[in-house]
Design a protein around this motif. Structure first.
Motif, PDB file in Angstrom:
ATOM      1  N   LEU A   1       0.125  -0.995   0.256  1.00 42.00           N
ATOM      2  CA  LEU A   1      -0.176   0.402   0.023  1.00 42.00           C
ATOM      3  C   LEU A   1       0.699   1.290   0.042  1.00 42.00           C
ATOM      4  N   ASP A   2       0.413   1.639  -0.630  1.00 42.25           N
ATOM      5  CA  ASP A   2       0.884   3.758  -0.521  1.00 42.25           C
ATOM      6  C   ASP A   2       0.468   3.523   0.919  1.00 42.25           C
ATOM      7  N   PRO A   3       1.406   4.558   1.651  1.00 47.33           N
ATOM      8  CA  PRO A   3       0.999   5.094   3.388  1.00 47.33           C
ATOM      9  C   PRO A   3       0.407   6.355   2.916  1.00 47.33           C
ATOM     10  N   ALA A   4       0.256   7.346   2.223  1.00 48.92           N
ATOM     11  CA  ALA A   4      -0.358   8.539   1.869  1.00 48.92           C
ATOM     12  C   ALA A   4      -1.756   7.995   1.460  1.00 48.92           C
ATOM     13  N   GLU A   5      -2.247   6.740   0.913  1.00 51.28           N
ATOM     14  CA  GLU A   5      -3.624   6.903   0.445  1.00 51.28           C
ATOM     15  C   GLU A   5      -3.985   5.936   1.431  1.00 51.28           C
ATOM     16  N   ALA A   6      -3.352   4.908   2.013  1.00 52.64           N
ATOM     17  CA  ALA A   6      -4.530   4.290   2.956  1.00 52.64           C
ATOM     18  C   ALA A   6      -5.370   4.382   3.598  1.00 52.64           C
ATOM     19  N   SER A   7      -5.974   3.572   3.800  1.00 55.00           N
ATOM     20  CA  SER A   7      -7.127   4.065   4.693  1.00 55.00           C
ATOM     21  C   SER A   7      -7.641   2.580   5.622  1.00 55.00           C
ATOM     22  N   MET A   8      -8.683   3.205   6.498  1.00 54.33           N
ATOM     23  CA  MET A   8      -8.959   2.026   7.805  1.00 54.33           C
ATOM     24  C   MET A   8      -9.213   0.577   6.451  1.00 54.33           C
ATOM     25  N   ALA A   9     -10.253   1.107   5.510  1.00 52.27           N
ATOM     26  CA  ALA A   9     -10.512   0.047   5.152  1.00 52.27           C
ATOM     27  C   ALA A   9      -9.809  -1.088   3.960  1.00 52.27           C
ATOM     28  N   ASP A  10      -8.449  -0.184   3.302  1.00 52.79           N
ATOM     29  CA  ASP A  10      -7.427  -0.772   2.752  1.00 52.79           C
ATOM     30  C   ASP A  10      -6.471  -1.402   4.391  1.00 52.79           C
TER      31      ASP A  10
ATOM     32  N   GLN B   1     -17.407   5.327  20.029  1.00 53.59           N
ATOM     33  CA  GLN B   1     -17.085   7.213  20.128  1.00 53.59           C
ATOM     34  C   GLN B   1     -17.939   7.740  19.803  1.00 53.59           C
ATOM     35  N   GLY B   2     -18.995   7.496  18.543  1.00 53.00           N
ATOM     36  CA  GLY B   2     -19.542   7.882  18.447  1.00 53.00           C
ATOM     37  C   GLY B   2     -19.250   8.589  16.234  1.00 53.00           C
ATOM     38  N   TYR B   3     -20.713   8.939  16.027  1.00 50.56           N
ATOM     39  CA  TYR B   3     -19.863   9.678  14.664  1.00 50.56           C
ATOM     40  C   TYR B   3     -19.849  11.129  14.161  1.00 50.56           C
ATOM     41  N   ASP B   4     -18.594  11.738  13.610  1.00 45.08           N
ATOM     42  CA  ASP B   4     -17.789  12.816  14.036  1.00 45.08           C
ATOM     43  C   ASP B   4     -17.714  13.300  11.952  1.00 45.08           C
ATOM     44  N   PRO B   5     -18.697  14.035  11.699  1.00 43.35           N
ATOM     45  CA  PRO B   5     -18.723  13.884   9.482  1.00 43.35           C
ATOM     46  C   PRO B   5     -17.602  15.097   9.832  1.00 43.35           C
ATOM     47  N   SER B   6     -17.399  16.244  10.909  1.00 50.07           N
ATOM     48  CA  SER B   6     -16.524  17.118   9.870  1.00 50.07           C
ATOM     49  C   SER B   6     -15.157  16.707  10.093  1.00 50.07           C
ATOM     50  N   VAL B   7     -14.695  15.634  10.382  1.00 49.92           N
ATOM     51  CA  VAL B   7     -13.404  15.293  10.156  1.00 49.92           C
ATOM     52  C   VAL B   7     -13.270  14.842   8.990  1.00 49.92           C
ATOM     53  N   PRO B   8     -12.578  15.602   8.055  1.00 51.20           N
ATOM     54  CA  PRO B   8     -11.940  15.861   6.653  1.00 51.20           C
ATOM     55  C   PRO B   8     -11.097  14.768   5.554  1.00 51.20           C
ATOM     56  N   ASP B   9     -11.267  14.016   4.928  1.00 49.17           N
ATOM     57  CA  ASP B   9     -10.998  13.370   4.295  1.00 49.17           C
ATOM     58  C   ASP B   9      -9.481  13.659   4.194  1.00 49.17           C
ATOM     59  N   GLU B  10      -8.383  13.083   3.970  1.00 50.45           N
ATOM     60  CA  GLU B  10      -7.708  13.914   3.671  1.00 50.45           C
ATOM     61  C   GLU B  10      -6.216  12.301   3.617  1.00 50.45           C
ATOM     62  N   SER B  11      -5.033  12.706   2.333  1.00 48.12           N
ATOM     63  CA  SER B  11      -4.395  11.921   2.243  1.00 48.12           C
ATOM     64  C   SER B  11      -2.482  12.698   2.628  1.00 48.12           C
ATOM     65  N   GLY B  12      -2.170  11.538   2.988  1.00 47.39           N
ATOM     66  CA  GLY B  12      -0.705  12.045   2.866  1.00 47.39           C
ATOM     67  C   GLY B  12      -0.178  11.286   3.755  1.00 47.39           C
ATOM     68  N   VAL B  13       0.806  11.785   4.791  1.00 46.19           N
ATOM     69  CA  VAL B  13       1.199  10.623   6.587  1.00 46.19           C
ATOM     70  C   VAL B  13       1.947  11.690   6.822  1.00 46.19           C
ATOM     71  N   PHE B  14       1.591  11.582   8.600  1.00 42.36           N
ATOM     72  CA  PHE B  14       2.507  12.501   8.960  1.00 42.36           C
ATOM     73  C   PHE B  14       3.120  11.019   9.948  1.00 42.36           C
ATOM     74  N   ASP B  15       4.543  11.954  10.609  1.00 39.82           N
ATOM     75  CA  ASP B  15       5.118  11.434  11.790  1.00 39.82           C
ATOM     76  C   ASP B  15       4.584  10.758  13.201  1.00 39.82           C
ATOM     77  N   PRO B  16       4.129   9.800  13.501  1.00 39.72           N
ATOM     78  CA  PRO B  16       3.733   9.454  15.084  1.00 39.72           C
ATOM     79  C   PRO B  16       4.189   9.783  16.035  1.00 39.72           C
ATOM     80  N   GLU B  17       5.163  10.015  15.958  1.00 40.81           N
ATOM     81  CA  GLU B  17       6.354  10.467  17.691  1.00 40.81           C
ATOM     82  C   GLU B  17       6.235  11.972  17.608  1.00 40.81           C
ATOM     83  N   GLU B  18       5.440  12.622  16.939  1.00 40.14           N
ATOM     84  CA  GLU B  18       5.268  14.258  16.777  1.00 40.14           C
ATOM     85  C   GLU B  18       3.467  13.928  16.979  1.00 40.14           C
TER      86      GLU B  18
END
Length: 197
Positions: A34-43, A95-112
């Motif tokens: 997978l490309d981590p920048a595009e991977a979803s939870m479904a992936d 936890q409930g559902y929050d539709p305001s969370v935007p979908d976004e691509s890219g990666v982040f540094d988990p330690e940050e």
């Protein structure tokens, strides 16, 4: 079959094989292919299904954190013999559902985002899209098999008690244990082995 958490990899389960003498223990790499920048939870859940159905059966799925949620999503399709989750990311039903969370691509540094990983545990870039999926809320069916949720103090309510109650899981509580302790301390894997037995 062991499923790692966000920003980590199969190496977080080093040592687990020592406590499951009669089982073939494998750790899936959620980012493989997978490309981590595009991977979803479904992936990620699809990777779990692919790995779980490619080998011998019956299979036990054991996921930690993000990997616990991926295993829960995968379970109805992968049809494991047993499901074990170690403080999984909470599903929508908890936890409930929050539709305001935007979908976004890219990666982040988990330690940050999550803080420094323990000494000797390698971190790697993690998917922003999969994180947004979790923050928004993922729908998860009741597991199709006996299930165990393991939790410590760090997420005792929202990733332990609430998940056990919502999904009818057995539960094991480790007082004083951190989120990392659940994957690194031998007491946890021995408790999982005992539950499976």
């Amino acid at each position: 079959m062991l499923v790692h958490g966000a920003g980590s990899g199969p190496w977080v389960f080093d040592g687990w094989r020592d406590d499951f003498h009669e089982l073939d223990v494998v750790a899936v790499d959620l980012q493989e292919g997978l490309d981590p920048a595009e991977a979803s939870m479904a992936d990620y859940a699809a990777r779990v299904v692919e790995a779980a159905t490619a080998g011998a059966s019956p299979v036990v799925l054991c996921g930690w954190s993000l990997g616990g949620l991926a295993a829960m999503i995968a379970a109805p399709t992968a049809t494991p013999h047993r499901l074990v989750v170690l403080e999984p990311s909470a599903p929508r039903q908890v936890q409930g559902y929050d539709p305001s969370v935007p979908d976004e691509s890219g990666v982040f540094d988990p330690e940050e985002v999550y803080g420094a990983f323990p000494a000797g545990i390698r971190a790697r870039p993690e998917s922003r899209r999969a994180r947004a999926d979790r923050k928004r809320g993922m729908d998860v069916e009741r597991p199709p098999c006996p299930s165990l949720v393991v939790y410590g103090d760090e997420f005792r309510d929202e990733r332990g008690i609430a998940i056990a109650e919502t999904y009818g899981c057995d539960e094991r509580y480790f007082a004083g244990f951190t989120h990392w302790d659940l994957v690194l301390r031998p007491e946890v894997r021995r408790a999982v082995a005992e539950w499976l037995a």
